[in-house]
Design a protein around this motif. Structure first.
Motif, PDB file in Angstrom:
ATOM      1  N   THR A 154       0.827  -1.203   0.000  1.00 61.65           N
ATOM      2  CA  THR A 154       0.000   0.000   0.000  1.00 61.65           C
ATOM      3  C   THR A 154       0.861   1.252   0.000  1.00 61.65           C
ATOM      4  O   THR A 154       0.437   2.285  -0.516  1.00 61.65           O
ATOM      5  CB  THR A 154      -0.909   0.008   1.238  1.00 61.65           C
ATOM      6  OG1 THR A 154      -0.114  -0.199   2.394  1.00 61.65           O
ATOM      7  CG2 THR A 154      -1.946  -1.092   1.154  1.00 61.65           C
ATOM      8  N   ILE A 176      -8.626   7.543   2.912  1.00 58.92           N
ATOM      9  CA  ILE A 176      -9.987   7.017   2.958  1.00 58.92           C
ATOM     10  C   ILE A 176     -10.905   8.130   3.441  1.00 58.92           C
ATOM     11  O   ILE A 176     -10.709   8.684   4.528  1.00 58.92           O
ATOM     12  CB  ILE A 176     -10.080   5.799   3.898  1.00 58.92           C
ATOM     13  CG1 ILE A 176      -9.093   4.702   3.485  1.00 58.92           C
ATOM     14  CG2 ILE A 176     -11.498   5.242   3.937  1.00 58.92           C
ATOM     15  CD1 ILE A 176      -9.356   4.101   2.141  1.00 58.92           C
ATOM     16  N   ILE A 226      -5.482  -1.178  -2.104  1.00 65.70           N
ATOM     17  CA  ILE A 226      -6.076  -0.362  -1.038  1.00 65.70           C
ATOM     18  C   ILE A 226      -7.274  -1.076  -0.427  1.00 65.70           C
ATOM     19  O   ILE A 226      -7.442  -1.117   0.804  1.00 65.70           O
ATOM     20  CB  ILE A 226      -6.475   1.027  -1.597  1.00 65.70           C
ATOM     21  CG1 ILE A 226      -5.226   1.795  -2.058  1.00 65.70           C
ATOM     22  CG2 ILE A 226      -7.240   1.820  -0.553  1.00 65.70           C
ATOM     23  CD1 ILE A 226      -5.521   3.064  -2.803  1.00 65.70           C
ATOM     24  N   TYR A 252      -7.670  -2.292   3.335  1.00 65.77           N
ATOM     25  CA  TYR A 252      -8.750  -1.681   4.117  1.00 65.77           C
ATOM     26  C   TYR A 252      -9.590  -2.758   4.807  1.00 65.77           C
ATOM     27  O   TYR A 252      -9.991  -2.617   5.958  1.00 65.77           O
ATOM     28  CB  TYR A 252      -9.620  -0.828   3.200  1.00 65.77           C
ATOM     29  CG  TYR A 252     -10.809  -0.204   3.874  1.00 65.77           C
ATOM     30  CD1 TYR A 252     -10.671   0.885   4.728  1.00 65.77           C
ATOM     31  CD2 TYR A 252     -12.094  -0.705   3.656  1.00 65.77           C
ATOM     32  CE1 TYR A 252     -11.775   1.456   5.344  1.00 65.77           C
ATOM     33  CE2 TYR A 252     -13.202  -0.141   4.262  1.00 65.77           C
ATOM     34  CZ  TYR A 252     -13.032   0.946   5.110  1.00 65.77           C
ATOM     35  OH  TYR A 252     -14.122   1.502   5.722  1.00 65.77           O
ATOM     36  N   ASN A 253      -9.844  -3.870   4.108  1.00 63.81           N
ATOM     37  CA  ASN A 253     -10.653  -4.963   4.672  1.00 63.81           C
ATOM     38  C   ASN A 253      -9.824  -5.972   5.455  1.00 63.81           C
ATOM     39  O   ASN A 253     -10.381  -6.953   5.977  1.00 63.81           O
ATOM     40  CB  ASN A 253     -11.415  -5.682   3.553  1.00 63.81           C
ATOM     41  CG  ASN A 253     -12.549  -4.847   2.996  1.00 63.81           C
ATOM     42  OD1 ASN A 253     -13.623  -4.791   3.576  1.00 63.81           O
ATOM     43  ND2 ASN A 253     -12.310  -4.181   1.880  1.00 63.81           N
ATOM     44  N   ILE A 309     -12.259   6.736  -1.858  1.00 59.25           N
ATOM     45  CA  ILE A 309     -10.808   6.863  -1.768  1.00 59.25           C
ATOM     46  C   ILE A 309     -10.359   8.115  -2.509  1.00 59.25           C
ATOM     47  O   ILE A 309     -10.799   8.369  -3.632  1.00 59.25           O
ATOM     48  CB  ILE A 309     -10.117   5.620  -2.373  1.00 59.25           C
ATOM     49  CG1 ILE A 309     -10.603   4.338  -1.655  1.00 59.25           C
ATOM     50  CG2 ILE A 309      -8.608   5.721  -2.283  1.00 59.25           C
ATOM     51  CD1 ILE A 309     -10.215   3.071  -2.361  1.00 59.25           C
TER      52      ILE A 309
END
Length: 507
Positions: A142, A150, A185, A189-190, A208
């Motif tokens: 990332t 975010i 991303i 994020y998850n 984003i």
């Protein structure tokens, strides 16, 4: 001469002692020194422990603890094995809790070390396996994407179906531009890996800001920017006193509108209190009932998420009662989901009840409280007749009870318990051995009663009754035992003849 007499007397005593030892009836579990059942469970437990399947190993060691004789070295060994496995499981759980604490504190590298240690001790721990590892590789991927942020907007949630992959989903929600960067991303994020998706998993697609551009997923709504309040205009102060006009009192807000606002804020209990006061003649009565059903539905859903399934089921029923009053009108969409959710609550309540009785039965059995343990296991079978683990523990409980009754020389009750244990596990050779030994003891007792016929004034009726009882038990166990069947007929005939002669004498 005296020395020879002493020598012969010592030899005679030794022979007498050895004869007494061989004459004693041995306990079924004393065959070959120890129980094969105990050996089997210990072997299975050790195999599971080498594979690091601690839950299965603990179950086998508990069964070995039950199968072992009380106050024996086998019982001590099984107890030590149980304690060892419990220590390992508690250590893995402690590392798992440490991982969650470190994640909240933002210490990702330390959290990953704790997670790896937990998985090394207990790879099959379900709560630990559901956690997503945070590897430094995902962090570096990332960082190479570029500067991104975010946005504080509600993400779009997608439920994974068959054939879904992250790259295609990013193309679907964000478009084709810079898709490979958005994939990194979204996975970060998850907190997932791109190849670890499964059907039914929920993935969030946030808004984003990447390299100066904003990528919003399709279906999201941007948060409105608050408009600044207008600047107050300064009016010159008049020289004369202005006319004071009374400010109008605001109109009272109807209860239905207040309840709607509370529902929107998630204050469902307060909304229900207001809606209960809405009169039946009000024009918003139908809308009030719809909103009341939705409030109960949301409260039930919250209870279900907190695993309070009985409370959730009762609240779902209240929502269903309101939905039934709305028949013929436009029902809210929640009414169609209630039956399925109530079924899920009932299933979870049943599972929790089964677990409570099953765990309590195991604890009582380990504490050698056999009869209360059997009662708890029977409660499990009343809810789930084919619960395999309960059937096996019931077999162990009846087998242990039969052994205890054998030691107390209450052979008839021991026989019943051996037969019950054999019904639960027909591969139990020790049960069959115990049944055969008791059958032999009862047969010898019945035959020994025939010697009392020659005594002066023998109680024939009492002798016949005892012989009939013993021969009947043996005949029920083994109907093909011809000698027992013959003797039973003879004794019954003797009793009948004796009763006839007594009746004639009295007449």
């Amino acid at each position: 001469m005296k020395n020879m007499i002493r020598l012969f007397s010592v030899i005679f005593l030794l022979l007498l002692i050895s004869g007494c030892k061989t004459g004693n009836v041995r306990h079924p579990q004393q065959r070959q020194g120890q129980s094969p059942l105990y050996d089997r469970y210990m072997t299975e437990g050790k195999n599971a422990e080498t594979k690091k399947d601690l839950a299965k190993a603990l179950d086998y060691y508990n069964k070995a603890l039950i199968a072992a004789r009380s106050k024996s070295p086998n019982q001590v060994e099984a107890h030590q094995s149980v304690l060892r496995i419990e220590r390992k499981m508690n250590e893995a759980k402690r590392y798992c809790q440490e991982y969650k604490r470190l994640i909240k504190a933002g210490k990702h590298s330390e959290a990953e070390r704790a997670l790896n240690q937990a998985r090394q001790i207990w790879p099959f721990y379900p709560e630990c396996n559901n956690l997503a590892p945070i590897s430094t590789q995902s962090d570096s991927s990332t960082q190479n994407v570029g500067s991104y942020r975010i946005l504080n907007e509600k993400p779009v949630i997608h439920k994974i179906r068959r054939g879904d992959i992250i790259s295609k989903l990013c193309q679907k929600y964000y478009g084709l531009t810079k898709g490979y960067q958005l994939v990194h991303i979204v996975t970060h994020y998850n907190k997932i890996k791109a190849k670890s998706l499964y059907r039914g998993q929920k993935i969030k697609f946030p808004s984003i800001e990447l390299s100066g551009n904003i990528y919003r997923p399709k279906g999201s709504r941007p948060t409105p920017t608050p408009t600044p309040p207008p600047e107050p205009t300064v009016t010159p102060t008049p020289t004369s006193e202005p006319d004071v006009t009374p400010t109008p009192t605001p109109e009272p807000v109807p209860p239905f509108n207040q309840a709607t606002e509370l529902f929107r804020k998630g204050l469902y209990d307060d909304a229900i209190t207001l809606l209960k006061n809405v009169s039946d003649t009000s024009p918003e009565k139908k809308e009030s009932l719809r909103l009341l059903a939705q409030c109960h539905f949301r409260l039930a859903h919250i209870s279900m998420e907190k695993e309070r399934y009985r409370e959730a089921r009762d609240t779902f029923h209240r929502s269903l009662e309101i939905c039934q009053r709305l028949r013929g009108t436009d029902l809210p969409s929640e009414c169609e989901q209630i039956d399925d959710l109530v079924t899920k609550c009932d299933a979870r309540i049943k599972t929790d009840t089964l677990k409570v009785h099953f765990d309590k039965g195991k604890q009582l059995l380990n504490a050698n409280r056999i009869d209360p343990a059997i009662a708890e296991f029977d409660k499990v079978l009343a809810l789930e007749p084919r619960h395999s683990d309960t059937l096996e523990y019931l077999y162990l409980a009846h087998f242990r009870k039969a052994n205890r009754l054998w030691e107390e020389k209450t052979y008839q009750q021991a026989l019943e318990e051996f037969m019950t244990a054999w019904e639960y596990n027909q591969n139990c050779d020790e049960c069959q051995s115990g049944i055969n030994k008791i059958k032999g003891i009862l047969y010898r007792k019945a035959k020994a009663l025939e010697k009392k016929y020659n005594e002066p004034n023998p109680p024939f009726i009492k002798i016949f009754q005892e012989q009939i009882k013993y021969y009947t038990i043996i005949n029920q166990i083994d109907p093909n035992y011809e000698d027992v069947a013959k003797r039973l007929k003879i004794v019954l005939k003797r009793k009948e003849t004796l009763l006839k002669t007594k009746n004639k004498q009295t007449e």
